[in-house]
Design a protein around this motif. Structure first.
Motif, PDB file in Angstrom:
ATOM      1  N   ASP A 109       0.845  -1.200   0.000  1.00 53.67           N
ATOM      2  CA  ASP A 109       0.000   0.000   0.000  1.00 53.67           C
ATOM      3  C   ASP A 109       0.875   1.242   0.000  1.00 53.67           C
ATOM      4  OD1 ASP A 109      -2.137  -1.704   0.428  1.00 53.67           O
ATOM      5  OD2 ASP A 109      -1.926  -1.580   2.607  1.00 53.67           O
ATOM      6  N   THR A 110       0.333   2.318  -0.578  1.00 51.53           N
ATOM      7  CA  THR A 110       0.942   3.620  -0.324  1.00 51.53           C
ATOM      8  C   THR A 110      -0.082   4.425   0.451  1.00 51.53           C
ATOM      9  OG1 THR A 110       0.120   4.398  -2.443  1.00 51.53           O
ATOM     10  CG2 THR A 110       2.388   3.659  -2.368  1.00 51.53           C
TER      11      THR A 110
ATOM     12  N   GLY B  65       4.022  16.235  -1.282  1.00 55.34           N
ATOM     13  CA  GLY B  65       4.347  15.301  -2.355  1.00 55.34           C
ATOM     14  C   GLY B  65       5.099  14.074  -1.868  1.00 55.34           C
ATOM     15  N   LEU B  66       4.818  13.667  -0.628  1.00 54.30           N
ATOM     16  CA  LEU B  66       5.485  12.484  -0.069  1.00 54.30           C
ATOM     17  C   LEU B  66       4.471  11.364   0.121  1.00 54.30           C
ATOM     18  CD1 LEU B  66       7.672  14.217   2.656  1.00 54.30           C
ATOM     19  CD2 LEU B  66       8.471  13.167   0.543  1.00 54.30           C
ATOM     20  N   ALA B  67       4.973  10.162   0.396  1.00 57.40           N
ATOM     21  CA  ALA B  67       4.093   9.030   0.654  1.00 57.40           C
ATOM     22  C   ALA B  67       4.793   8.042   1.561  1.00 57.40           C
ATOM     23  CB  ALA B  67       3.698   8.350  -0.655  1.00 57.40           C
TER      24      ALA B  67
ATOM     25  N   GLN C 287       5.608   9.785  -6.261  1.00 56.47           N
ATOM     26  CA  GLN C 287       5.660   9.079  -7.544  1.00 56.47           C
ATOM     27  C   GLN C 287       6.532   7.837  -7.458  1.00 56.47           C
ATOM     28  OE1 GLN C 287       6.789  12.099 -10.322  1.00 56.47           O
ATOM     29  NE2 GLN C 287       4.746  13.031 -10.259  1.00 56.47           N
ATOM     30  N   VAL C 288       7.643   7.970  -6.747  1.00 56.62           N
ATOM     31  CA  VAL C 288       8.509   6.796  -6.551  1.00 56.62           C
ATOM     32  C   VAL C 288       7.739   5.713  -5.803  1.00 56.62           C
ATOM     33  CG1 VAL C 288      10.609   5.961  -5.453  1.00 56.62           C
ATOM     34  CG2 VAL C 288      10.585   8.209  -6.527  1.00 56.62           C
ATOM     35  N   ALA C 289       7.032   6.101  -4.763  1.00 52.27           N
ATOM     36  CA  ALA C 289       6.275   5.138  -3.967  1.00 52.27           C
ATOM     37  C   ALA C 289       5.265   4.402  -4.844  1.00 52.27           C
ATOM     38  CB  ALA C 289       5.571   5.847  -2.821  1.00 52.27           C
ATOM     39  N   ALA C 290       4.540   5.160  -5.677  1.00 51.34           N
ATOM     40  CA  ALA C 290       3.528   4.536  -6.534  1.00 51.34           C
ATOM     41  C   ALA C 290       4.180   3.548  -7.507  1.00 51.34           C
ATOM     42  CB  ALA C 290       2.777   5.617  -7.303  1.00 51.34           C
TER      43      ALA C 290
END
Lengths: 528, 165
Positions: free
Chosen positions: B110-111, B121-123, B144-147
């Protein structure tokens, strides 16, 4: 019984499998229960001429009302409950005001257990509990069918656990004939000694005596006067009266606990029984309320033996299996495979359950560095300081407290230091025959053996203080049992080695150096 | 992180620098709420001032220290890495944690993005296994990296047979 991913996630409502009611005998049991709950009040009024007023009759009237309402509610439950077993699902609909529809996929079913209270036994009924690994799927309750006929219960278990129904004669055969399994343990009379003496004895006695007192009062008897007439209490003196009272209450409680233990564990048998999907560990027990629990051996991941500190001198132990899908916290302790008993039996049974010789829990364990004792002594000192400090602070705030109260806080120190030594001596770990074995605990020394193949992750944890002492806590996480088993305060230099042995290969890409250089991690790190 | 406390190398990636701000804000808000409640109680209940006063002072001082020290310390410690076989993450400050989970045992990926994280813009990437204690949480990485990592991990874990217990 398909395990293909093609199985849909919701049951097919159009399935033409008919819905079935619970057994009709449930209605008669409810009716009998309702009538029975009126009996005590009836006797009190009819034979003892008790007056119907709330002063003396409140408990008995409340019990009657409770019983009658309970009977009616149960009748409504029977009217509204339907269940069916389709190719892929077990489904149950119930609920008067809130309609409830529960379904469990058949390939997820991990246990089918039967139990019976006295009223069920007399009526030839069984309560069937279908479990599907509620441990990992949070909040999901088991599906209970309360109740169906004994034959139906046996057939359901056969169907759900082993697939196809065998020929009919298997149902006709009496229960006790099925003892073709390997018996691992039976109840021994001496075990009652391990379960009689406990602080709960006083609580139990208090409940028993309170109940008796009210009951006698209701029938117009005078228990107070009876006790007062037993001896000349004034001549005995207050101190001795208290001693005698405590002793008497203790005796009642111990007897109560003994009776409770015997009725609960009557004819206890632990055996390994073959099934079509492999073997199961089955316990059967109970005099008035019988319980049978089956644990799938395919889900067995290890065992755990806990030895309470205060009873270690007589070698008392609680034995549980570490298994996926069996919650440690459920109300029926399905993970427990032995009643509380001698540790020698616990170790023998553990060895036989795991089928490994020598047994992992009998292996010599590696001790932890002495620095771990320093950490524990530190906790004892901190606790003492905090308690003493709080007491001292309170004396400045509250005028009524005498100045010397903070002195009592120092009393924590010897107890804390004692526990620190006990906790340190309990520490141990090893990896042998594909098992990770860890031991820890002050109040209850707990030895757990976990199969390496059950390890689903590794966690190292280190506080600032642990870092200064060169210690690390290594935890192997798993889907079974408690979810994770820790080796507390391992020497930092050995931590990765231990985790690598417990979960072979997992850490290889992340290790800083070869095993030879691991002795000196600082030097190894210095190289580019 | 000059020397390694245990014989594992640190994971490859640091978290985003913005995470320092995130942690500082989270800590500030948490302590502000607590101190606010205590101050309100201090002003309302005259009788309790003698013991609420010291508690309030301790909370304010401790809150200030944590808000300054914790984010920097965490930024120095927190690291993460996803290889072909495992997820490896280091987190914590006073208590440090190294977690390694093999990809074959992952159950869900999950994110999670709270309101502050969304604004920055973090996750947080959360990788759970069948163990109730086995979740790996990687906070403070770029959304975006997390996704992207979550997508890759989901694809890999879908290919793995069995129920991962």
């Amino acid at each position: 019984m398909s395990t293909e991913p093609a199985v849909t996630d919701t049951p097919d409502p159009a399935s033409d499998e008919p819905w079935q009611r619970l057994d009709t005998r449930v209605v008669w049991v409810d009716a009998a229960k309702t009538l029975l709950s009126m009996v005590p009040a009836g006797i009190a009024i009819a034979f003892f001429g008790a007056e119907i007023n709330w002063g003396t009759m409140a408990p008995i009237l409340a019990a009657t009302a409770f019983g009658v309402l309970g009977g009616i509610a149960d009748l409504l439950r029977w009217v509204k409950t339907r269940y069916r077993i389709t190719d892929q699902y077990v489904e149950r609909r119930t609920g008067l005001l809130v309609r409830q529809h529960r379904s469990i996929r058949r390939d997820r079913i991990r246990s089918v257990d039967t139990s019976a209270k006295l009223r069920h036994k007399l009526a030839g009924l069984r309560v069937v509990t279908v479990g599907a690994g509620q441990h990992s799927a949070a909040g999901e309750a088991a599906l209970v069918l309360d109740a169906v006929r004994t034959e139906t219960a046996l057939r359901l278990r056969q169907d759900l656990l082993y697939g196809a129904t065998p020929a009919a004669p298997a149902e006709a055969a009496p229960r006790r004939e099925q003892a073709d399994g390997q018996v691992l343990a039976r109840l021994e009379r001496s075990w009652v000694l391990y379960n009689m003496f406990s602080i709960w004895a006083f609580l139990m006695a208090a409940g028993l005596l309170w109940g008796t007192y009210w009951l006698l009062r209701m029938f117009g008897l005078d228990p107070e006067g009876f006790v007062q007439g037993l001896a000349d209490w004034d001549a005995i003196g207050t101190a001795w009266t208290i001693v005698i009272a405590v002793a008497a209450v203790g005796v009642v409680g111990v007897a109560g606990l003994a009776v409770a233990f015997v009725t609960e564990n009557w004819r206890f048998v632990l055996q390994r029984v073959p099934g079509e999907r492999g073997t199961v560990l089955r316990t059967t027990q109970g005099l008035l309320k019988t319980r049978e629990v089956n644990r799938d051996d395919n889900r067995l991941r290890g065992v755990q033996i806990a030895e309470p500190l205060l009873w270690r001198w007589i070698g008392m132990a609680d034995t549980t299996v570490v298994s996926t899908g069996l919650s440690m916290w459920s109300t029926t302790p399905s993970a427990q495979i032995l009643p509380r008993g001698p540790v020698s039996v616990a170790r023998r049974v553990a060895a036989e359950v795991l089928e490994t010789t020598p047994s992992p829990v009998d292996r010599p364990l590696r001790t932890h560095p002495r620095r771990a004792l320093r950490r524990r002594a530190g906790w004892a000192l901190t606790t003492t300081a905090v308690v003493t400090g709080l007491l001292a602070w309170l004396t400045t705030l509250i005028d009524g407290l005498p100045d010397g109260v903070w002195f009592a806080g120092l009393g924590v120190l010897p107890v804390g230091l004692g526990l620190a030594v006990v906790a340190y001596r309990a520490l141990g770990h090893t990896v042998a025959d594909g098992y990770l074995v860890v031991r820890s605990g002050a109040w209850a020394r707990t030895t757990a053996a976990l199969q390496s193949r059950a390890v689903v992750g590794v966690t190292f944890r280190q506080s600032l203080l642990q870092r200064r002492l060169g210690l690390v806590t290594v935890e192997a996480t798993t889907a079974a049992g408690m979810g994770g088993y820790s080796a507390l305060d391992v020497a930092a230099a050995d931590a990765v080695e231990l985790a690598d042995a417990a979960a072979p290969g997992l850490l290889t890409p992340f290790r800083v150096a070869t095993a030879a250089a691991a002795d000196d991690p600082v030097a190894a790190q210095a190289r580019p | 992180m000059a020397e390694q406390p245990i014989a594992l190398r640190p994971p490859e990636h640091r978290v985003e620098r913005r995470a320092i701000g995130l942690w500082a804000l989270q800590s500030l808000i948490g302590f502000a709420v607590l101190a606010g409640l205590l101050t309100a109680a201090y002003l309302i209940f005259d009788g309790a001032r003698s013991w609420l006063g010291p508690i309030l002072v301790v909370v304010v001082v401790w809150g200030a220290v944590v808000t300054v020290v914790m984010p920097l310390w965490r930024y120095a410690v927190h690291r993460w890495e996803v290889t072909e076989d495992a997820v490896y993450a280091v987190s914590g400050w006073i208590v440090r944690e190294w977690r390694v989970v093999p990809l074959s045992r992952i159950q869900t990926v999950d994110t999670i993005r709270g309101p502050l994280e969304q604004a920055m813009g973090l996750a947080t990437l959360v990788v759970t296994t069948a163990s109730s204690r086995g979740a790996v949480k990687i906070p403070g990485i770029d959304a975006q990296v997390a996704a992207r990592v979550a997508d890759e991990l989901t694809k890999i874990t879908q290919r793995t047979p069995g129920d991962a217990t």
